[in-house]
Design an enzyme around this catalytic site. Structure first.
Site, PDB file in Angstrom:
ATOM      1  N   HIS A  38       0.862  -1.180   0.000  1.00 51.93           N
ATOM      2  CA  HIS A  38       0.000   0.000   0.000  1.00 51.93           C
ATOM      3  C   HIS A  38       0.900   1.232   0.000  1.00 51.93           C
ATOM      4  CE1 HIS A  38       1.054   0.116   4.234  1.00 51.93           C
ATOM      5  NE2 HIS A  38       0.488  -1.065   4.431  1.00 51.93           N
ATOM      6  N   ALA A  39       0.268   2.400   0.046  1.00 43.48           N
ATOM      7  CA  ALA A  39       1.030   3.645  -0.064  1.00 43.48           C
ATOM      8  C   ALA A  39       2.074   3.784   1.048  1.00 43.48           C
ATOM      9  CB  ALA A  39       0.078   4.838  -0.049  1.00 43.48           C
ATOM     10  N   GLY A  40       1.820   3.178   2.213  1.00 38.85           N
ATOM     11  CA  GLY A  40       2.807   3.223   3.296  1.00 38.85           C
ATOM     12  C   GLY A  40       4.108   2.551   2.883  1.00 38.85           C
ATOM     13  N   HIS A  41       3.983   1.389   2.241  1.00 40.44           N
ATOM     14  CA  HIS A  41       5.184   0.693   1.764  1.00 40.44           C
ATOM     15  C   HIS A  41       5.900   1.524   0.703  1.00 40.44           C
ATOM     16  CE1 HIS A  41       2.669  -2.961   2.976  1.00 40.44           C
ATOM     17  NE2 HIS A  41       3.750  -3.076   3.729  1.00 40.44           N
ATOM     18  N   LYS A 156       4.873   2.762  12.382  1.00 39.90           N
ATOM     19  CA  LYS A 156       3.654   2.046  12.790  1.00 39.90           C
ATOM     20  C   LYS A 156       4.004   0.840  13.659  1.00 39.90           C
ATOM     21  CE  LYS A 156       1.147  -0.710  10.183  1.00 39.90           C
ATOM     22  NZ  LYS A 156       0.689  -1.911  10.932  1.00 39.90           N
ATOM     23  N   MET A 191      -2.487   2.918   7.564  1.00 41.35           N
ATOM     24  CA  MET A 191      -2.546   1.932   6.480  1.00 41.35           C
ATOM     25  C   MET A 191      -1.901   0.634   6.944  1.00 41.35           C
ATOM     26  SD  MET A 191      -1.651   4.112   3.118  1.00 41.35           S
ATOM     27  CE  MET A 191      -2.663   5.502   2.661  1.00 41.35           C
ATOM     28  N   SER A 193      -1.810  -3.842   5.809  1.00 43.74           N
ATOM     29  CA  SER A 193      -2.316  -4.957   5.003  1.00 43.74           C
ATOM     30  C   SER A 193      -3.482  -5.634   5.724  1.00 43.74           C
ATOM     31  CB  SER A 193      -1.202  -5.969   4.751  1.00 43.74           C
ATOM     32  OG  SER A 193      -0.088  -5.321   4.160  1.00 43.74           O
TER      33      SER A 193
HETATM   34  P1  AMP Z   1       4.696  -5.140   6.629  1.00 40.82           P
HETATM   35  O1  AMP Z   1       4.540  -5.445   5.179  1.00 40.82           O
HETATM   36  O2  AMP Z   1       3.408  -4.907   7.334  1.00 40.82           O
HETATM   37  O3  AMP Z   1       5.601  -6.103   7.330  1.00 40.82           O
HETATM   38  O4  AMP Z   1       5.437  -3.739   6.700  1.00 40.82           O
HETATM   39  C1  AMP Z   1       6.663  -3.536   6.037  1.00 40.82           C
HETATM   40  C2  AMP Z   1       7.250  -2.218   6.468  1.00 40.82           C
HETATM   41  O5  AMP Z   1       6.340  -1.163   6.129  1.00 40.82           O
HETATM   42  C3  AMP Z   1       7.486  -2.123   7.977  1.00 40.82           C
HETATM   43  O6  AMP Z   1       8.685  -1.425   8.216  1.00 40.82           O
HETATM   44  C4  AMP Z   1       6.282  -1.344   8.435  1.00 40.82           C
HETATM   45  O7  AMP Z   1       6.518  -0.636   9.639  1.00 40.82           O
HETATM   46  C5  AMP Z   1       6.075  -0.396   7.276  1.00 40.82           C
HETATM   47  N1  AMP Z   1       4.696   0.082   7.242  1.00 40.82           N
HETATM   48  C6  AMP Z   1       3.575  -0.656   7.399  1.00 40.82           C
HETATM   49  N2  AMP Z   1       2.486   0.131   7.384  1.00 40.82           N
HETATM   50  C7  AMP Z   1       2.933   1.397   7.218  1.00 40.82           C
HETATM   51  C8  AMP Z   1       2.298   2.680   7.131  1.00 40.82           C
HETATM   52  N3  AMP Z   1       0.974   2.800   7.229  1.00 40.82           N
HETATM   53  N4  AMP Z   1       3.078   3.776   6.960  1.00 40.82           N
HETATM   54  C9  AMP Z   1       4.432   3.652   6.870  1.00 40.82           C
HETATM   55  N5  AMP Z   1       5.086   2.479   6.948  1.00 40.82           N
HETATM   56  C10 AMP Z   1       4.346   1.365   7.119  1.00 40.82           C
END
Ligand code: AMP
Length: 286
Positions: A38-41, A156, A191, A193
């Site tokens: 998503h946009a966070g990634h 987050k 945001m 997953s």
């Molecule tokens: P994940 O795929 O959930 O393991 O997250 C991968 C990376 O993206 C981790 O470093 C998370 O902290 C970061 N991340 C997840 N959600 C967000 C978000 N909403 N905004 C910024 N970074 C995020």
């Protein structure tokens, strides 16, 4: 600069690409993910592109960080859409998508595992035994494969950030860790997953996980110091919104140690709660 992403699946391919860049004097920034991007990634990749000349992202749903009753099987796997998103964003050079055998060549039963210090068993670690050890077990491997100059992790997952900071320092890993701010939906929901697990009604209720800590933060900023009352009120607010709170806590910002209400320290409000079949987390720096 728009980058053309190359997707690779093996450790050898990552090593060869990174070695080539290093040979040309380039620097490397890395953002590990579990996909369903998503946009966070994508914001992590943007920060990577500002921090180094080459950007590596990984997508790997890491089995060792899920408990036996958690959502490893159900975790959204959307590789086609992820590749399209990364390609359209144009800020990743190499997308590493390994399978479990590439990351754990001796199998999960025989894998070398890391054990983190006691903070890993508090907060989210209290209800997810072994979760952060699993995160360390995979992040250490990924760092050894990618050998980045800079690693970006999101705010987050603040407890994860603090624990990875400790792991990097304690294991003398030659990578600089930086924090990416939390990207939110317009209504404040961070945001994630796992937001996919919410039905329409739960999705409407979900921003309470942002609102309740925000209220705690406001009260702390106006001088309130009754931590027990503030967190109890936040939990009650979450319950009114249909959440089953796991915890709401006020901790010391730097190391997540217990906060002293008499001291003037930088604080953080952290919350975790279940809504329907989703377990969501959020936090705010005070
Ligand atoms: P994940 O795929 O959930 O393991 O997250 C991968 C990376 O993206 C981790 O470093 C998370 O902290 C970061 N991340 C997840 N959600 C967000 C978000 N909403 N905004 C910024 N970074 C995020």
């Amino acid at each position: 600069m728009t980058r053309t992403v190359r997707v690779v699946h093996t450790v050898e391919d990552v090593r060869a690409a990174v070695a080539g860049w290093r040979g040309g004097g380039e620097s490397i920034a890395f953002a590990p993910t579990m996909g369903n991007l998503h946009a966070g990634h994508i914001s992590l990749a943007t920060l990577c592109a500002q921090a180094a000349s080459r950007v590596v992202m990984s997508i790997f749903v890491n089995p060792t960080q899920f408990g036996p009753n958690e959502d490893f099987g159900a975790y959204p796997r959307t590789l086609g859409a992820d590749e399209q998103l990364v390609s359209a964003a144009g800020n990743v050079d190499l997308l590493f998508v390994p399978d479990a055998a590439a990351i754990y060549p001796f199998g999960l039963e025989h894998a070398v595992r890391l054990q983190l210090p006691p903070l890993s068993r508090e907060l989210c670690g209290a209800s997810r035994p072994g979760h952060f050890d699993g995160v360390a077990t995979v992040v250490c491997r990924l760092l050894n494969i990618v050998l980045p100059d800079v690693l970006f992790l999101g705010q987050k997952d603040y407890q994860q950030f603090v624990l990875m900071q400790r792991m990097i320092a304690d294991l003398h890993l030659p990578t600089e860790l930086r924090m990416a701010p939390t990207l939110r939906e317009p209504d404040g929901l961070a945001m994630s997953s796992r937001n996919r697990y919410l039905d329409a009604h739960e999705r409407q209720q979900a921003p309470a996980l942002h609102r309740a800590p925000a209220r705690v933060r406001e009260q702390l900023r106006s001088g309130a110091r009754d931590f027990g009352r503030l967190t109890a009120e936040a939990k009650a607010e979450l319950e009114r919104a249909g959440f089953r709170p796991d915890y709401v806590e006020i901790r010391r910002q730097g190391d997540l140690a217990a906060a002293d209400s008499a001291a003037r320290e930088e604080l953080i409000v952290l919350g975790a709660a279940k809504l329907g079949r989703a377990r969501l987390i959020d936090n705010l720096l005070v």
